[in-house]
Design a protein around this motif. Structure first.
Motif, PDB file in Angstrom:
ATOM      1  N   TRP A 103       0.799  -1.228   0.000  1.00  0.00           N
ATOM      2  CA  TRP A 103       0.000   0.000   0.000  1.00  0.00           C
ATOM      3  C   TRP A 103       0.833   1.281   0.000  1.00  0.00           C
ATOM      4  CZ3 TRP A 103      -1.178   4.396   2.669  1.00  0.00           C
ATOM      5  CH2 TRP A 103      -2.338   5.062   2.261  1.00  0.00           C
ATOM      6  N   TYR A 106       2.271   1.854  -3.409  1.00  0.00           N
ATOM      7  CA  TYR A 106       1.220   2.154  -4.381  1.00  0.00           C
ATOM      8  C   TYR A 106       0.691   3.573  -4.202  1.00  0.00           C
ATOM      9  CZ  TYR A 106      -3.069   2.273  -6.980  1.00  0.00           C
ATOM     10  OH  TYR A 106      -4.055   2.654  -7.848  1.00  0.00           O
ATOM     11  N   HIS A 138      -9.278   4.093  -5.726  1.00  0.00           N
ATOM     12  CA  HIS A 138      -8.023   3.437  -6.080  1.00  0.00           C
ATOM     13  C   HIS A 138      -7.224   3.069  -4.834  1.00  0.00           C
ATOM     14  CE1 HIS A 138      -8.828   4.562 -10.225  1.00  0.00           C
ATOM     15  NE2 HIS A 138      -7.705   3.989 -10.612  1.00  0.00           N
ATOM     16  N   PHE A 141      -8.554  -0.005  -3.552  1.00  0.00           N
ATOM     17  CA  PHE A 141      -8.558  -1.086  -4.536  1.00  0.00           C
ATOM     18  C   PHE A 141      -9.969  -1.586  -4.832  1.00  0.00           C
ATOM     19  CE2 PHE A 141      -4.341  -1.522  -2.410  1.00  0.00           C
ATOM     20  CZ  PHE A 141      -3.560  -1.143  -3.495  1.00  0.00           C
ATOM     21  N   THR A 150     -10.078   4.108 -14.703  1.00  0.00           N
ATOM     22  CA  THR A 150      -8.777   3.972 -14.084  1.00  0.00           C
ATOM     23  C   THR A 150      -8.001   5.279 -14.135  1.00  0.00           C
ATOM     24  OG1 THR A 150      -6.710   2.700 -14.079  1.00  0.00           O
ATOM     25  CG2 THR A 150      -7.669   3.215 -16.232  1.00  0.00           C
ATOM     26  N   SER A 155      -4.102  -0.604 -11.746  1.00  0.00           N
ATOM     27  CA  SER A 155      -4.681  -0.892 -10.433  1.00  0.00           C
ATOM     28  C   SER A 155      -5.589  -2.113 -10.451  1.00  0.00           C
ATOM     29  CB  SER A 155      -5.453   0.326  -9.917  1.00  0.00           C
ATOM     30  OG  SER A 155      -6.413   0.741 -10.878  1.00  0.00           O
ATOM     31  N   TRP A 156      -6.110  -2.497 -11.623  1.00  0.00           N
ATOM     32  CA  TRP A 156      -6.985  -3.673 -11.667  1.00  0.00           C
ATOM     33  C   TRP A 156      -6.234  -4.929 -11.230  1.00  0.00           C
ATOM     34  CZ3 TRP A 156      -6.268  -7.952 -14.919  1.00  0.00           C
ATOM     35  CH2 TRP A 156      -5.294  -7.815 -15.914  1.00  0.00           C
ATOM     36  N   LEU A 158      -3.679  -4.998  -9.118  1.00  0.00           N
ATOM     37  CA  LEU A 158      -3.416  -4.916  -7.681  1.00  0.00           C
ATOM     38  C   LEU A 158      -4.678  -5.220  -6.883  1.00  0.00           C
ATOM     39  CD1 LEU A 158      -1.056  -1.813  -7.505  1.00  0.00           C
ATOM     40  CD2 LEU A 158      -0.474  -4.235  -7.609  1.00  0.00           C
ATOM     41  N   ALA A 159      -5.832  -4.847  -7.418  1.00  0.00           N
ATOM     42  CA  ALA A 159      -7.089  -5.213  -6.753  1.00  0.00           C
ATOM     43  C   ALA A 159      -7.227  -6.732  -6.700  1.00  0.00           C
ATOM     44  CB  ALA A 159      -8.271  -4.595  -7.496  1.00  0.00           C
TER      45      ALA A 159
END
Length: 367
Positions: A103, A106, A138, A141, A150, A155-156, A158-159
């Motif tokens: 986190w 990011y 974001h 997540f 986005t 980020s997709w 990382l989610a």
């Protein structure tokens, strides 16, 4: 990478390769083949100049190969190493360690991306293409299931990574024991939930959430293949059990892909993921002989996460500004790559290293 960690040196080498593959997919392919999207993400007009010659290399491969390949390698590495970090840790320690691992880096990288996009949009006299709601989503997540556009383009994944952590917490005893049958059960449940979600009516606006959660289930099923490798690596499951479980998980993964939101990319996508799996499996087979990672690849591996976080849309903003200033395509790509590497190195040294060390300490319950 020291000799003491040689048994997983192959994973470190693959991190560097995956980072390069994803970066090249964005800078030498997607920016040029998806110009409308690239411009919209950074508040810039559509670039209408010539494409670089390197684009021809991508056109000779299955569509989107480099990007799919790099993401697939990252997913396999996570599926392999993340469950290993559960050994010797409680659930709370594991969760806190994972939070500190991903986190802070990011969040810092997202700020860099937002600053680059703000500068680009203001330069061209356009509104900034995101708001505070997107930013908060974001950071949590959840932007994908909320159907929000986005900000950073990455980020997709990382989610999905975070949801894989949640699954690891749920089946922690089985992972610590190194059993593989529970992994197959988890894959079956994920596939079943995706099928049920597709069959039931959703409220207005809920379609995006259903599709994105189904995509998460699909990719987590693939990540579980990496967890099967981890069980075999530890010697807690035999070869036949691992082979059968891995094959079944791959079958479930392929079925989910064909029936999901990426179904139109089934053949090229599965081709790239299959190549990633073949490379991972080949290096895994000789892992005991891989003592050290070549220095350049090791350096890339060390900054692979911050590079992944910061390179994509921020890079699009930089390239738009450089191209608008008259730089040729090849120079814009090289300069943007250099800046991305520099930004990733700074994030690694200033944010990732200290927070990762803190994560190791608190997850082990040390003072």
């Amino acid at each position: 990478m020291t000799a003491g960690s040689s048994r997983i040196a192959f994973a470190q080498a693959l991190r560097g390769l995956a980072a390069v593959s994803v970066l090249l997919s964005h800078y030498t392919q997607h920016f040029w083949t998806n110009r409308t999207t690239a411009g919209a993400l950074v508040g810039a007009p559509i670039w209408d100049g010539p494409s670089p010659g390197v684009l021809a290399l991508h056109l000779a491969l299955p569509p989107g190969f480099a990007g799919h390949f790099g993401v697939a390698v990252f997913f396999l590495i996570s599926g392999f190493v993340v469950p290993l970090s559960l050994i010797g840790r409680g659930r709370a320690g594991f969760a806190l360690g994972r939070v500190l691992r991903i986190w802070p880096t990011y969040a810092a990288g997202l700020l860099v991306t937002m600053a680059a996009v703000w500068a680009c949009a203001r330069h061209f006299g356009n509104p900034v293409p995101f708001g505070i709601g997107q930013w908060l989503a974001h950071l949590l997540f959840v932007q994908d299931v909320l159907g929000l556009p986005t900000i950073d383009g990455i980020s997709w994944t990382l989610a999905i990574e975070v949801r894989f952590y949640l699954l690891c917490l749920l089946i922690a005893p089985a992972i610590r024991a190194g059993a593989v049958r529970p992994l197959l059960v988890a894959g079956l449940v994920l596939a079943g939930l995706s099928a049920v979600a597709a069959a039931i009516p959703w409220p207005p606006g809920g379609q995006a959430a259903r599709e994105e959660l189904a995509l998460s289930a699909q990719m987590i099923t693939f990540m579980l293949v990496g967890t099967v490798f981890a069980a075999f690596h530890r010697g807690t499951a035999g070869g036949a059990a691992c082979l059968g479980t891995g094959a079944a998980l791959l079958g479930l993964f392929a079925l989910q892909w064909a029936g999901g939101i990426m179904g139109w990319q089934t053949v090229p996508g599965l081709t790239a993921y299959g190549c990633a799996l073949a490379l991972f499996g080949g290096l895994f087979a000789i892992r005991h002989r891989i003592r050290r990672v070549p220095a350049p690849l090791d350096a890339l591996a060390r900054i692979s996460y911050p590079l992944y976080v910061v390179h994509a849309v921020a890079g699009y903003a930089v390239m738009h500004l450089l191209l608008e200033a008259g730089a040729p395509a090849w120079a814009a790509i090289l300069a943007t790559t250099a800046l991305a590497l520099a930004a990733a190195t700074l994030l690694h040294l200033l944010v990732e290293v200290p927070t990762q060390r803190a994560g190791h300490l608190v997850s082990r319950g040390e003072p």
